[in-house]
Design an enzyme around this catalytic site. Sequence first.
Site, short mmCIF file in Angstrom:
data_model
loop_
_atom_site.label_atom_id
_atom_site.label_comp_id
_atom_site.label_asym_id
_atom_site.label_seq_id
_atom_site.Cartn_x
_atom_site.Cartn_y
_atom_site.Cartn_z
N SER A 105 11.69 57.20 -24.38
CA SER A 105 11.62 57.20 -22.91
C SER A 105 11.22 55.79 -22.47
CB SER A 105 10.57 58.20 -22.42
OG SER A 105 9.27 57.67 -22.60
N ASP A 106 11.31 55.53 -21.19
CA ASP A 106 10.70 54.31 -20.67
C ASP A 106 9.22 54.63 -20.39
OD1 ASP A 106 10.23 51.76 -19.81
OD2 ASP A 106 11.84 51.70 -18.35
N TYR A 107 8.50 53.59 -20.04
CA TYR A 107 7.05 53.68 -19.82
C TYR A 107 6.70 54.81 -18.84
CZ TYR A 107 2.53 51.13 -19.70
OH TYR A 107 1.23 50.72 -19.83
#
Length: 755
Positions: A282-284
């Site tokens: 995932s992204d942050y």
Amino acid sequence: MKKTMLCLFALGVFFTQLQAQDQKMNAFVQALMSRMTLEEKIGQLNLITPGSDIPTGSVVSSNVEKKIAEGNVGGLFGVIGPDKVKQAQDIAVKQSRLKIPLLFGSDVIHGHKTTFPIPLGISCSWDTALIRYGASIAAKEATADGLNWVFSPMVDIARDPRWGRVAEGSGEDPFLGAQIAAAMVKGYQGNSLADKNTLLACVKHFALYGAAEGGRDYNSVDMSKIKMYNEYLPPYKAAVDAGVASVMSSFNDIDGVPATGNKWLLTDLLRTKWGFKGMVASDYTSIGEMVNHRQGDISQVSAQSLKAGLDMDMVTEGYLGTLKKSFQEKKIGMADIDRACRLVLEAKYKLGLFEDPYRYIDAERAAKEVLSESNRAVARKIAQESFVLLQNDYKTLPLKKSSSIALIGPLANDKNNMLGTWAVSGDPQKSIPVLDGMKNVGGASLKIQYAKGANITDDPNLARQSNVFGLRVEIDKRSPDEMLQEALAIARQSDVVVAVVGEATEMTGEAASRSDITIPASEVKLLKALYATGKPVVVVVMSGRPLVLTGAIEGAAAVLQTWHAGIEAGNAIADVLFGAVNPSGKLTMSFPYSVGQIPVYYSQKRTGRPIDANNKFSTKYLDAPNEALFPFGHGLSYTTFTYSDLKLSNTELTKGKKIEVEVTITNTGAMDGAEVVQLYTLDKIRSITPPEKELKGFQKIYLKAGESKRVLFTLTEEMLRFYNASLQYVSEPGEFTVMVGGNSKDVFSRDIVLK
Ligand code: BGC
């Protein structure tokens, strides 16, 4: 015949070896997983940061050491350098029950400690071999510093320069973007991930992140499938085809479902259609952010993401906190967890971490290979190639070393803004400002005086927001007028003025969208006063995006766009200003005439009412042109190139056959130089309305003064394919126009027929 047989035999041996390697890996991972508890499997999916110098969200993890020891962490980021990496790896392989080594990731997006220009700048080199080489140098430095995973390349097609993150990508064009994506993946990953100086690449942000509404970061994306397939997906696909080991999901939604929890995107398209075999992170905090997207509570969105095909949870710790319960409640199956865990373990296996968890930790190598003189030389070369000469009307450039020079501007003697956005490991203090570069290249006898002249901005609010990671915009203690008078005094005493203006590093990049992307008012005031002196003014623009230059450069004798050029910025800029290097960069993103025109990009479609100045009811503005101020592909040189004798080997193209498109380029000036020759096509009648021009090929050639070269492009039926309304990748018989030129506007054309 014999040769073909030999080749087939060699290929057969190669595939058998690959199969054997895969079988070995599968057996190893299977055996390991059979010993893992549910908790340990979920632990592998947890990607956290104990806090770094540049956390991108507000969340960092606590009790990291304990979590590692308990087998609750699969990878870390924000931990850099042999000592720190070793400390964390020690805990994983000495204290955790199964001794599974950790992944160590980082945002190495334009070089590691040897910071290269921002990616948008690098793309303007159109030099895929150099780009690949640059990525390999970044991998070499990053691995020497203990890292084994880079969150790069960022390949989001971007056509809205208000979006600050255009700095991180390769601009507006899918074809060029795809070539660069593949080059970077190959540069980072080399021939084998098990080599000590290669690492996992991570293509991001999947997908369509660059089309965020209004250029506002993290915003919604709503796009037709034909636009998606034809214009936005090709670079991600190219990275997958090049063997990228990992993918990062994006923050935005697609068709109403956040990318991070979007099964169509992460499984149906990425894995089933494209055949991607690696892991998806995932992204942050993007799993947690699905709560804000109104997709449900943290356990719902975590389960949704896992089932959608998302393997590693970056920072949210939603997987760690909720997947066990979701499993017990049968909301997710063991197969979902096993898939994700297997992919993480496979990545570690491919890197060779199970053989030697410390293979990337080598203080001696770090001391020798990080920020070496030879790497800095590569940074200087990439920077030189990334600059775009926008204008040089009076041949003011190159400068004569004998001229007296007034170097003026808030970015003229500034180390803090050379590296550009997302230079996580770069040290601004090690960068070369323009003043130093001019002295280095100009030599001891150079007559140069410097004055700041203005602040980057006088707006305290913009300054405050630009200074979150350190001082980038320094509002001078002197009044604007005092600074201006000092600058004008040295301008009057000099033969030529070089004014260095633009944006501070953090006025661009993540969470740095701007609605007004003109040159800041403080700098425009300075430029206008300098023009009024009557001295020739060379404007050097540093920025992370195409700025609106209208109203700021009309009095300039020359304009050089240098982006944020990295650690060797000053030297490279001086190389080009003094003509030691002839500029050859070409824009990969159109420069808008005004903000109101955005999005402006070269591959626009014709409308039912094409622009016509004499027809009120045609597609146009009352107060601005439709065209960009500087179009895609534009970039001048100190020499001139003429195009002649465009010839096609045939005017009919059939499937399986090709047409050779040949053109002669002559260097008609007095200096050696490089030209990026560009090939475009137009599908004259198509079932879905076509762009007026689409890039299909390019070649960067070097020509000595007076030299001519024949450049050859091969055009095939495949190159004329597109995704039709049923999303089939097809070509349609009929007439096409083939165009060749040195930018997207000025082209020579011939018509062909596809049978
Ligand atoms: C960015 C990513 C980056 C990640 C980790 C996020 O905010 O969108 O591009 O890789 O942070 O630092």
